[in-house]
Design a protein around this motif. Structure first.
Motif, PDB file in Angstrom:
ATOM      1  N   LEU A 144      -1.859  29.821  -4.807  1.00 25.76           N
ATOM      2  CA  LEU A 144      -2.697  29.142  -5.795  1.00 25.76           C
ATOM      3  C   LEU A 144      -3.353  30.112  -6.768  1.00 25.76           C
ATOM      4  O   LEU A 144      -3.618  29.741  -7.914  1.00 25.76           O
ATOM      5  N   ARG A 145      -3.627  31.330  -6.334  1.00 28.75           N
ATOM      6  CA  ARG A 145      -4.327  32.283  -7.188  1.00 28.75           C
ATOM      7  C   ARG A 145      -3.396  33.306  -7.837  1.00 28.75           C
ATOM      8  O   ARG A 145      -3.851  34.268  -8.431  1.00 28.75           O
ATOM      9  N   ASN A 146      -2.098  33.097  -7.727  1.00 22.79           N
ATOM     10  CA  ASN A 146      -1.136  34.013  -8.325  1.00 22.79           C
ATOM     11  C   ASN A 146      -0.173  33.215  -9.194  1.00 22.79           C
ATOM     12  O   ASN A 146       0.658  32.463  -8.694  1.00 22.79           O
ATOM     13  N   LYS A 147      -0.300  33.374 -10.513  1.00 19.59           N
ATOM     14  CA  LYS A 147       0.507  32.577 -11.442  1.00 19.59           C
ATOM     15  C   LYS A 147       1.997  32.873 -11.307  1.00 19.59           C
ATOM     16  O   LYS A 147       2.826  31.976 -11.439  1.00 19.59           O
ATOM     17  N   ASP A 148       2.342  34.137 -11.062  1.00 19.03           N
ATOM     18  CA  ASP A 148       3.759  34.505 -10.924  1.00 19.03           C
ATOM     19  C   ASP A 148       4.384  33.800  -9.719  1.00 19.03           C
ATOM     20  O   ASP A 148       5.509  33.305  -9.791  1.00 19.03           O
ATOM     21  N   VAL A 149       3.645  33.761  -8.613  1.00 21.17           N
ATOM     22  CA  VAL A 149       4.150  33.084  -7.418  1.00 21.17           C
ATOM     23  C   VAL A 149       4.252  31.583  -7.660  1.00 21.17           C
ATOM     24  O   VAL A 149       5.215  30.935  -7.241  1.00 21.17           O
ATOM     25  N   MET A 150       3.281  31.004  -8.359  1.00 21.45           N
ATOM     26  CA  MET A 150       3.307  29.574  -8.656  1.00 21.45           C
ATOM     27  C   MET A 150       4.496  29.210  -9.526  1.00 21.45           C
ATOM     28  O   MET A 150       5.173  28.192  -9.304  1.00 21.45           O
ATOM     29  N   VAL A 151       4.770  30.037 -10.538  1.00 25.49           N
ATOM     30  CA  VAL A 151       5.922  29.787 -11.409  1.00 25.49           C
ATOM     31  C   VAL A 151       7.218  29.874 -10.610  1.00 25.49           C
ATOM     32  O   VAL A 151       8.113  29.020 -10.734  1.00 25.49           O
ATOM     33  N   ALA A 152       7.343  30.918  -9.772  1.00 24.54           N
ATOM     34  CA  ALA A 152       8.536  31.088  -8.950  1.00 24.54           C
ATOM     35  C   ALA A 152       8.687  29.934  -7.959  1.00 24.54           C
ATOM     36  O   ALA A 152       9.797  29.460  -7.708  1.00 24.54           O
ATOM     37  N   LEU A 153       7.557  29.463  -7.419  1.00 24.48           N
ATOM     38  CA  LEU A 153       7.590  28.342  -6.473  1.00 24.48           C
ATOM     39  C   LEU A 153       8.068  27.058  -7.146  1.00 24.48           C
ATOM     40  O   LEU A 153       8.887  26.320  -6.585  1.00 24.48           O
ATOM     41  N   LYS A 154       7.568  26.799  -8.345  1.00 22.45           N
ATOM     42  CA  LYS A 154       7.995  25.611  -9.088  1.00 22.45           C
ATOM     43  C   LYS A 154       9.487  25.664  -9.407  1.00 22.45           C
ATOM     44  O   LYS A 154      10.200  24.667  -9.274  1.00 22.45           O
ATOM     45  N   LYS A 155       9.957  26.834  -9.834  1.00 21.24           N
ATOM     46  CA  LYS A 155      11.393  27.006 -10.125  1.00 21.24           C
ATOM     47  C   LYS A 155      12.218  26.767  -8.869  1.00 21.24           C
ATOM     48  O   LYS A 155      13.267  26.112  -8.913  1.00 21.24           O
ATOM     49  N   PHE A 156      11.750  27.293  -7.746  1.00 19.83           N
ATOM     50  CA  PHE A 156      12.475  27.150  -6.488  1.00 19.83           C
ATOM     51  C   PHE A 156      12.534  25.687  -6.049  1.00 19.83           C
ATOM     52  O   PHE A 156      13.595  25.183  -5.650  1.00 19.83           O
ATOM     53  N   LEU A 157      11.396  24.996  -6.130  1.00 14.95           N
ATOM     54  CA  LEU A 157      11.347  23.595  -5.717  1.00 14.95           C
ATOM     55  C   LEU A 157      12.173  22.702  -6.642  1.00 14.95           C
ATOM     56  O   LEU A 157      12.868  21.785  -6.177  1.00 14.95           O
ATOM     57  N   LEU A 158      12.105  22.970  -7.969  1.00 15.96           N
ATOM     58  CA  LEU A 158      12.900  22.187  -8.921  1.00 15.96           C
ATOM     59  C   LEU A 158      14.401  22.365  -8.673  1.00 15.96           C
ATOM     60  O   LEU A 158      15.175  21.425  -8.781  1.00 15.96           O
ATOM     61  N   LYS A 159      14.775  23.588  -8.324  1.00 12.05           N
ATOM     62  CA  LYS A 159      16.181  23.875  -8.039  1.00 12.05           C
ATOM     63  C   LYS A 159      16.668  23.058  -6.849  1.00 12.05           C
ATOM     64  O   LYS A 159      17.758  22.491  -6.876  1.00 12.05           O
ATOM     65  N   TRP A 160      15.840  22.961  -5.810  1.00 20.47           N
ATOM     66  CA  TRP A 160      16.228  22.198  -4.622  1.00 20.47           C
ATOM     67  C   TRP A 160      16.191  20.700  -4.871  1.00 20.47           C
ATOM     68  O   TRP A 160      17.000  19.947  -4.311  1.00 20.47           O
ATOM     69  N   ILE A 161      15.240  20.246  -5.733  1.00 20.38           N
ATOM     70  CA  ILE A 161      15.181  18.821  -6.059  1.00 20.38           C
ATOM     71  C   ILE A 161      16.415  18.386  -6.839  1.00 20.38           C
ATOM     72  O   ILE A 161      16.998  17.326  -6.591  1.00 20.38           O
ATOM     73  N   VAL A 162      16.841  19.253  -7.793  1.00 12.53           N
ATOM     74  CA  VAL A 162      18.044  18.956  -8.590  1.00 12.53           C
ATOM     75  C   VAL A 162      19.273  18.910  -7.702  1.00 12.53           C
ATOM     76  O   VAL A 162      20.159  18.053  -7.839  1.00 12.53           O
ATOM     77  N   LEU A 163      19.355  19.856  -6.740  1.00 10.64           N
ATOM     78  CA  LEU A 163      20.492  19.877  -5.822  1.00 10.64           C
ATOM     79  C   LEU A 163      20.480  18.662  -4.914  1.00 10.64           C
ATOM     80  O   LEU A 163      21.511  18.190  -4.493  1.00 10.64           O
TER      81      LEU A 163
END
Length: 318
Positions: A299-318
């Protein structure tokens, strides 16, 4: 290992075969509730730290020393909590809370080793942030891949030989008072309370090891963050100051939570230790703090949050 029986008035000597972990048996009506709470916390720890390990491994933007150490830290948290949590959950579901002498020693050993490793990794992470913020031009040169590997390996193996001898000395003591361990795992203070004879040297050794493993790393971390904060305040860009504070404040929160509770437990005078307080503090640094770590880092690291969103979106699309 020879020890007197559970009744100290008996003259004969009997081998100590096991301890009985009393845990939270003093609140029998809350056993089911506590099991549910601790199970949820343990699952959060496993899932949260596993997710951090995965995203810092697969995301190209997170292939830096900072996230290399964060990945090590997350894996360590899984190991650290797994030393105590499964046993605690099991004991909450059964009446027989016996733990063999060897199992108790093994649990204490791994708990101490992983605890020492956590202190050292947090210190290394603070050093990494110190170099990145205070010496940014030299950062790629100083924190090269080889040094990162060496630092990580040193953190993992440094405590192994120390705590082999330390655990052996503790369990070489005679235990003659009782085999009822008033705790939910085999920690140093409750085990020493059951030992008879002169434990002064062991207690002094506990203070010495705690000083080396807990206090000195904590002071080094505070010194590093003192320099870091001083440097951040001198940054001309408000955005740069905000990003640096965001990254460092999350690590500082984790440090204060972990070291604060651990220091209170191992460096407080033996006579002032209250059983209820001991259990609460132990829960804090064995389960509560590790549960908040992935939340804080995400929650306090924007880079991790961005990477997490990309990772979750990738799995949702799959």
């Amino acid at each position: 290992m020879e020890s007197t029986g559970q009744n100290p008035l008996q003259g004969n000597q009997t081998p100590l075969m096991d301890f009985i972990l009393l845990g939270f048996s003093d609140v029998p009506d809350l056993q089911g509730f506590l099991f549910g709470v601790f199970l949820i916390m343990y699952v959060i720890i496993l899932m949260g730290n596993s997710l951090i390990i995965i995203i810092t491994k697969v995301d190209p933007s997170l292939q830096t020393p900072m996230y290399f150490f964060l990945r090590n830290f997350s894996f360590l948290e899984i190991c650290y909590v797994s030393v105590t949590a499964p046993r605690l959950l099991t004991d909450l579901c059964r009446q027989n809370r016996r733990i063999s002498f060897l199992s108790c020693a093994t649990q204490m050993y791994f708990f101490l080793v992983f605890g020492a490793t956590e202190c050292l990794i947090l210190t290394t992470m603070a050093y990494d942030r110190y170099v990145a913020i205070c010496n940014p031009l030299l950062y790629p040169l100083i924190m090269n891949h080889r040094l990162c590997i060496q630092l990580a390996v040193s953190c993992w193996i440094t405590g192994i030989p120390v705590h082999i001898g330390f655990t052996y000395l503790i369990f070489s003591l005679p235990f003659c008072r009782s085999n009822h361990l008033n705790h939910f795992f085999c920690d140093i203070p409750p085990v020493l309370k059951l030992a008879c004879g002169d434990t002064f040297m062991i207690e002094m050794l506990v203070y010495a090891v705690s000083l080396l493993v807990v206090t000195i790393p904590f002071m080094l971390i505070l010194g590093s963050y003192g320099k870091i904060i001083s440097t951040i305040l001198k940054l001309p860009s408000a955005a740069g100051r905000a990003k640096a504070f965001s990254t460092c404040s999350s690590q500082l929160m984790v440090v204060v939570l972990f070291f604060g509770s651990a220091t209170t437990t191992y460096l407080s005078p033996k006579s002032s230790n209250l059983t209820g307080t001991d259990k609460f503090l132990s829960l804090f640094y064995t389960i509560v703090t590790p549960m908040f770590n992935p939340i804080i880092y995400c929650l306090r690291n924007k880079d991790v949050m961005v990477a997490l969103k990309k990772f979750l979106l990738k799995w949702i699309v799959l």
